[in-house]
Design an enzyme around this catalytic site. Structure first.
Site, PDB file in Angstrom:
ATOM      1  N   CYS A 128      -0.093  -4.472 -17.360  1.00 18.81           N
ATOM      2  CA  CYS A 128      -0.808  -3.476 -16.555  1.00 18.81           C
ATOM      3  C   CYS A 128      -0.449  -3.546 -15.078  1.00 18.81           C
ATOM      4  CB  CYS A 128      -2.315  -3.593 -16.767  1.00 18.81           C
ATOM      5  SG  CYS A 128      -2.961  -5.194 -16.280  1.00 18.81           S
ATOM      6  N   HIS A 160       0.835  -1.218   0.000  1.00 19.45           N
ATOM      7  CA  HIS A 160       0.000   0.000   0.000  1.00 19.45           C
ATOM      8  C   HIS A 160       0.859   1.253   0.000  1.00 19.45           C
ATOM      9  CE1 HIS A 160      -3.593  -2.288   1.880  1.00 19.45           C
ATOM     10  NE2 HIS A 160      -3.634  -2.288   0.574  1.00 19.45           N
TER      11      HIS A 160
HETATM   12  C1  PEP Z   1      -1.730  -7.347 -11.360  1.00 22.06           C
HETATM   13  O1  PEP Z   1      -1.928  -8.370 -10.686  1.00 22.06           O
HETATM   14  O2  PEP Z   1      -0.600  -7.035 -11.806  1.00 22.06           O
HETATM   15  C2  PEP Z   1      -2.831  -6.426 -11.658  1.00 22.06           C
HETATM   16  C3  PEP Z   1      -2.672  -5.425 -12.490  1.00 22.06           C
HETATM   17  O3  PEP Z   1      -4.000  -6.642 -10.996  1.00 22.06           O
HETATM   18  P1  PEP Z   1      -4.245  -6.187  -9.469  1.00 22.06           P
HETATM   19  O4  PEP Z   1      -3.060  -5.399  -9.009  1.00 22.06           O
HETATM   20  O5  PEP Z   1      -5.503  -5.418  -9.473  1.00 22.06           O
HETATM   21  O6  PEP Z   1      -4.376  -7.513  -8.773  1.00 22.06           O
END
Ligand code: PEP
Ligand code: MG
Length: 533
Positions: free
Chosen positions: A465, A181
């Site tokens: 992402c 976080h």
């Molecule tokens: C990830 O796991 O990299 C992702 C983009 O999804 P989240 O962080 O929402 O789990």
């Protein structure tokens, strides 16, 4: 003597150490002279008052913090927690003591799940404030509004980061990793940080310190001249080498992303809209909200992810059972089995929002690990009339079966946060496992390379992402590995876009070769940095 850790951001900063430790008096177990009924009423008033104050204080701040705080406050406001405190009030304890013991019992019930334990420690941070209010004492040192402070703490709760004003110029934490976080919020606020710094709490209060995120280090007494030079990328081309999109979770995020140069949205985390929802939203309610997000989002393609609830993202309207290992349990697309109506309703609502806005939208499922799941998701999307279908690549198991996905998928997007967690069997929120979740780990980079190759053979675009893409050097490595787009927090869009507009494909491929050849994260980062320094 310098201390090493994992840098967040790229700008070095010098400031004075402000050690953030909560006063012991707040946590003391105390007896009371009031009756149990009086203490019960003090407890409910204190929770209500503190929750209202925290909501008010955070209302002008960033949405990531507000959402995290709101989800915590809902747990604290749950009458069940107050019922757990009651037997201790009956034994003569004061309201804060009853609350602290109830939280300990709550934590014990949940076993050793790291995500849950980290949430309980955030809850204790809020309980400390409730205790301070009730007992009329200061919760801890107030961060001065004047000056230039580097906050030093074991780890930071969302409540603490929400109180940062302009005087906070940097952060150092002893624990935490690149996806904790603290790191996510510092990135969103644009505050340089170094996390996972062993020995941080030994820094002296008030002493000047250099926070050098590029160098992954902290230098007591160091000045800016000693900082690792942030590579300044001067854009050479009009547009980045690969598409840069934004990660969003709300209408406010979509608006923020629209003020950047992001070409659309690479990840719309729909669960963020429902972190405090106790009842399942109807198709129409969902459609209205998704429509508003689509209308506010930056021009370009938008990739919506279906709900990724469970584990570190509790969504109250799913009554999830307690599990030994929630990150390995019912989460993401797996919930579609238990809640088929919700999954269908979400896809219908997304299709309505697409029809209402005419936007170019792809829809992807999180946490998919088998070909059957992919086929099932594709069938659900087809039934809802959704034509562009993809999945997140977040589990190692889906990588070797990618060749079997030809003709089923239109795109894939790599979630490096979860992919790291599952590749390394290292909880992404575990305060001590930050180095395994370091995005420069060769095990992760070589997996991304393999995924890019397979997507290329399938002839479908592949994006990244996860948080890793917000590092400009890593985004260049990704471009060199054959990744077609990256998606990052709105606050990181400009920096990543500039870096990707400053390099040629040959340079990006050289960076990818250097990263892939390395055997350790340190070698990978140093090898790539040397190419651009
Ligand atoms: C990830 O796991 O990299 C992702 C983009 O999804 P989240 O962080 O929402 O789990
Ligand atoms: Mg994920």
């Amino acid at each position: 003597m310098e201390l090493t850790g994992i840098g967040v951001g790229s700008q070095a900063v010098v400031g004075d150490v402000f050690l953030l430790e909560t006063s012991d008096a707040v946590f003391e177990h105390r007896k009371t002279t009031h009756s149990p009924d009086e203490e019960a009423s003090i407890l409910s008033t204190a929770i209500a008052t503190t929750a209202a104050t925290i909501r008010e204080e955070s209302s002008g701040g960033d949405t990531t913090t507000q959402e995290i705080l709101d989800a915590l406050l809902i747990i604290l406001e749950d009458p069940e927690l107050q019922e757990m405190a009651r037997p201790h009030l009956d034994e003569g304890m004061d309201a804060p003591t009853g609350l602290f013991i109830a939280l300990d019992e709550f934590a014990a019930l949940m076993g050793d799940d790291e995500d849950f334990q980290s949430r309980v420690s955030d809850l204790r941070g809020i309980a400390a404030r409730i205790s301070a209010w009730t007992r009329g004492i200061a919760a801890g040192p107030e961060i001065p509004r004047e000056g230039t402070w580097i906050i030093v703490a074991e780890d930071l709760t969302p409540l603490e980061t929400s109180q940062f004003g302009e005087s906070v110029v940097g952060v150092i934490t002893e624990l935490g990793g690149p996806t904790s976080h603290t790191a996510i919020i510092c990135r969103a606020l644009g505050i340089p940080a170094v996390v996972s710094v062993k020995g941080a709490m030994e820094l002296s209060q008030g002493a000047s310190v250099l926070v050098d995120p590029e160098g992954n280090r902290v230098v007591p007494g160091g000045d800016l001249g000693a900082a690792t030079t942030a590579i300044s990328f001067i854009p050479q081309a009009d547009s980045p080498l690969i598409t840069v999109r934004a990660n969003i979770g709300s209408v406010a995020d979509a608006e923020k992303a629209s003020s950047t140069s992001a070409r659309g949205v690479g990840l719309f985390r729909t669960e963020v809209l429902y972190l405090s929802a106790n009842t399942m939203p109807s198709v129409d309610d969902q459609a209205a909200l998704y429509t508003e997000v689509l209308r506010s989002a930056p021009a370009g393609k938008i990739i919506i992810r279906t709900i990724d609830a469970g584990s570190d993202k509790p969504v109250p309207f799913f009554s999830l059972e307690d599990e030994e290992n929630p990150a390995l349990g019912m989460r993401g697309f797996r919930l579609a089995t238990d809640y088929p109506e919700f999954q269908k309703s979400q896809l219908q609502a997304i299709q309505k929002a697409i029809a209402a806005t005419g936007r170019d939208v792809g829809v992807m499922a999180p946490m998919v690990s088998t070909v059957e799941e992919v086929r099932e998701f594709k069938a659900l999307c087809s039934e809802a009339g959704i034509s562009q279908v993809g999945i997140m690549i977040e589990t190692p198991a889906i990588i070797p079966v990618m060749p079997d996905l030809g003709g089923v998928l239109d795109f894939v997007s790599i979630g490096t946060n979860d992919l790291s967690q599952y590749l390394f069997a290292a909880d992404r929120m575990h305060p001590k496992l930050g180095s395994l979740n370091n995005p420069w780990q060769p095990g992760l980079l070589r997996s991304v390379s393999a995924i890019a190759t397979e997507a290329g053979k399938l002839g479908i675009p592949v994006g990244v992402c996860g948080e890793s893409a917000a590092n400009p050097l890593i985004s260049i490595v990704f471009a060199g590995l054959g990744i077609d787009s990256v998606s990052v927090a709105p606050s990181a869009v400009e920096e990543v876009s500039s870096a990707l507009a400053a390099v040629t494909i040959d340079q990006a491929q050289a960076a990818a070769d250097a990263a892939i050849a390395a055997s350790t994260p340190g070698e990978a980062e140093a090898g790539v940095r040397a190419l651009f320094a």
